[in-house]
Design a protein around this motif. Structure first.
Motif, short mmCIF file in Angstrom:
data_model
loop_
_atom_site.label_atom_id
_atom_site.label_comp_id
_atom_site.label_asym_id
_atom_site.label_seq_id
_atom_site.Cartn_x
_atom_site.Cartn_y
_atom_site.Cartn_z
N LYS A 69 -16.31 -7.82 -12.98
CA LYS A 69 -17.35 -9.18 -13.27
C LYS A 69 -18.34 -9.40 -13.10
CE LYS A 69 -16.99 -14.55 -12.75
NZ LYS A 69 -16.23 -15.68 -12.14
N THR A 70 -19.17 -8.44 -12.09
CA THR A 70 -20.64 -8.83 -11.90
C THR A 70 -21.14 -7.17 -11.30
OG1 THR A 70 -19.94 -8.27 -9.49
CG2 THR A 70 -20.19 -10.25 -10.29
N GLY A 71 -19.94 -6.50 -11.93
CA GLY A 71 -20.90 -4.80 -11.76
C GLY A 71 -21.53 -4.22 -10.71
N VAL A 72 -21.14 -5.08 -9.43
CA VAL A 72 -21.99 -4.76 -8.18
C VAL A 72 -20.70 -3.83 -7.35
CG1 VAL A 72 -21.82 -5.53 -6.19
CG2 VAL A 72 -22.76 -6.80 -7.64
N GLU A 73 -21.32 -2.43 -7.11
CA GLU A 73 -20.47 -1.41 -6.45
C GLU A 73 -20.11 -2.31 -5.70
OE1 GLU A 73 -22.29 2.33 -6.62
OE2 GLU A 73 -22.14 2.49 -8.16
N VAL A 74 -18.77 -1.43 -4.52
CA VAL A 74 -18.10 -2.09 -3.44
C VAL A 74 -17.62 -0.77 -2.63
CG1 VAL A 74 -18.66 -4.46 -3.86
CG2 VAL A 74 -16.21 -3.48 -4.28
N PRO A 75 -17.08 -0.45 -1.81
CA PRO A 75 -16.74 0.72 -1.26
C PRO A 75 -15.75 -0.16 -0.51
CG PRO A 75 -18.10 -0.50 0.84
CD PRO A 75 -18.36 -1.05 -0.52
N ILE A 76 -14.52 0.52 -0.95
CA ILE A 76 -12.94 0.50 -0.82
C ILE A 76 -12.65 1.23 0.29
CG2 ILE A 76 -10.71 0.56 -1.44
CD1 ILE A 76 -12.06 0.27 -4.56
N ALA A 77 -12.18 0.30 1.61
CA ALA A 77 -11.12 0.96 3.04
C ALA A 77 -10.29 2.27 2.33
CB ALA A 77 -11.35 0.47 3.91
N PRO A 78 -10.32 3.58 3.23
CA PRO A 78 -9.20 4.19 3.37
C PRO A 78 -8.10 3.57 3.68
CG PRO A 78 -10.86 5.11 4.73
CD PRO A 78 -11.29 3.90 3.96
N ARG A 79 -6.50 3.93 2.60
CA ARG A 79 -5.51 2.65 3.01
C ARG A 79 -4.34 3.92 2.88
NH1 ARG A 79 -7.58 1.58 -1.67
NH2 ARG A 79 -5.95 1.39 -3.36
N ARG A 80 -3.92 3.39 3.29
CA ARG A 80 -1.53 4.92 3.29
C ARG A 80 -0.93 3.70 1.85
NH1 ARG A 80 1.44 6.39 8.28
NH2 ARG A 80 -0.17 7.84 7.51
N VAL A 81 -1.13 4.31 1.14
CA VAL A 81 -0.15 3.53 0.32
C VAL A 81 1.63 4.22 0.01
CG1 VAL A 81 -1.66 2.79 -1.32
CG2 VAL A 81 -0.56 4.76 -1.90
N LEU A 82 2.34 3.05 -0.61
CA LEU A 82 4.03 4.00 -0.86
C LEU A 82 4.03 3.59 -2.18
CD1 LEU A 82 7.16 3.97 0.55
CD2 LEU A 82 6.95 1.77 0.69
N THR A 83 4.39 5.27 -2.58
CA THR A 83 4.83 5.54 -4.07
C THR A 83 6.18 6.14 -3.65
OG1 THR A 83 4.65 7.32 -3.82
CG2 THR A 83 2.36 5.93 -4.69
N PHE A 84 6.70 5.33 -4.58
CA PHE A 84 8.54 5.66 -5.60
C PHE A 84 8.58 6.30 -6.74
CE2 PHE A 84 12.70 5.24 -8.16
CZ PHE A 84 13.34 5.53 -7.39
N ARG A 85 9.15 7.69 -6.12
CA ARG A 85 9.27 8.59 -7.37
C ARG A 85 10.95 8.82 -8.00
NH1 ARG A 85 6.40 14.05 -9.63
NH2 ARG A 85 8.70 14.51 -10.93
N ALA A 86 11.06 8.16 -8.66
CA ALA A 86 12.87 8.31 -9.39
C ALA A 86 13.10 9.71 -10.23
CB ALA A 86 13.26 7.07 -10.38
N SER A 87 14.16 10.40 -9.05
CA SER A 87 15.00 11.37 -9.13
C SER A 87 14.97 11.76 -10.71
CB SER A 87 16.35 11.95 -8.80
OG SER A 87 17.09 10.42 -9.13
N GLN A 88 15.14 12.80 -10.96
CA GLN A 88 15.54 13.09 -12.47
C GLN A 88 16.89 12.42 -13.10
OE1 GLN A 88 13.38 15.38 -14.97
NE2 GLN A 88 14.64 14.38 -15.93
N MET A 89 17.65 12.64 -11.99
CA MET A 89 19.40 11.97 -12.77
C MET A 89 18.60 10.51 -12.33
SD MET A 89 23.12 11.77 -10.23
CE MET A 89 22.53 13.42 -9.94
N MET A 90 18.00 10.08 -12.01
CA MET A 90 17.60 8.58 -12.61
C MET A 90 17.16 8.34 -13.77
SD MET A 90 18.05 5.30 -11.54
CE MET A 90 18.25 5.46 -9.71
N ARG A 91 16.16 9.24 -13.82
CA ARG A 91 15.14 8.88 -14.78
C ARG A 91 16.22 9.15 -16.73
NH1 ARG A 91 11.18 13.45 -13.43
NH2 ARG A 91 10.42 12.40 -10.92
N ASP A 92 17.17 10.21 -15.79
CA ASP A 92 17.64 10.30 -17.25
C ASP A 92 18.75 9.33 -17.32
OD1 ASP A 92 16.96 13.03 -18.16
OD2 ASP A 92 18.71 13.78 -16.51
#
Length: 98
Positions: A69-92
């Motif tokens: 909205k304002t274009g102001v730069e702000v630092p984003i702190a380091p963090r741990r994120v959870l991701t999910f990756r489907a198996s090939q069998m699930m994708r199929d």
């Protein structure tokens, strides 16, 4: 299958129907499995369920973001994120039913 959200209660009910355990036992088993997965992830372990997929923890470093909205730069702190990756069998399976 009807589109919607699969809940803990749905999993417990399926376990009750297909395995024949009581509803209380089925619910307790679902809770124990989810609790075990959460504990493993909280301790830094990845969770892999063969034929389903993997829950992976990723560390993201600090970076500079921008308020759109304002274009102001702000630092984003380091963090741990959870991701999910489907198996090939699930994708199929998803492609077949989609």
């Amino acid at each position: 299958m009807v589109a919607g959200t699969l809940t803990r209660a749905d999993l417990a009910e399926a376990l009750h129907r297909e395995v024949g355990l009581s509803r209380t036992e089925s619910s307790a088993i679902v809770e124990q499995i989810l609790s075990h997965m959460c504990d493993a992830l909280a301790s830094g372990q990845n969770v892999k369920i063969s034929g389903f997929g993997s829950f992976l923890l990723r560390d993201k470093g600090e970076r500079i973001g921008r308020n759109p909205k304002t274009g102001v730069e702000v630092p984003i702190a380091p963090r741990r994120v959870l991701t999910f990756r489907a198996s090939q069998m699930m994708r199929d399976r998803i492609v077949e039913t989609g």
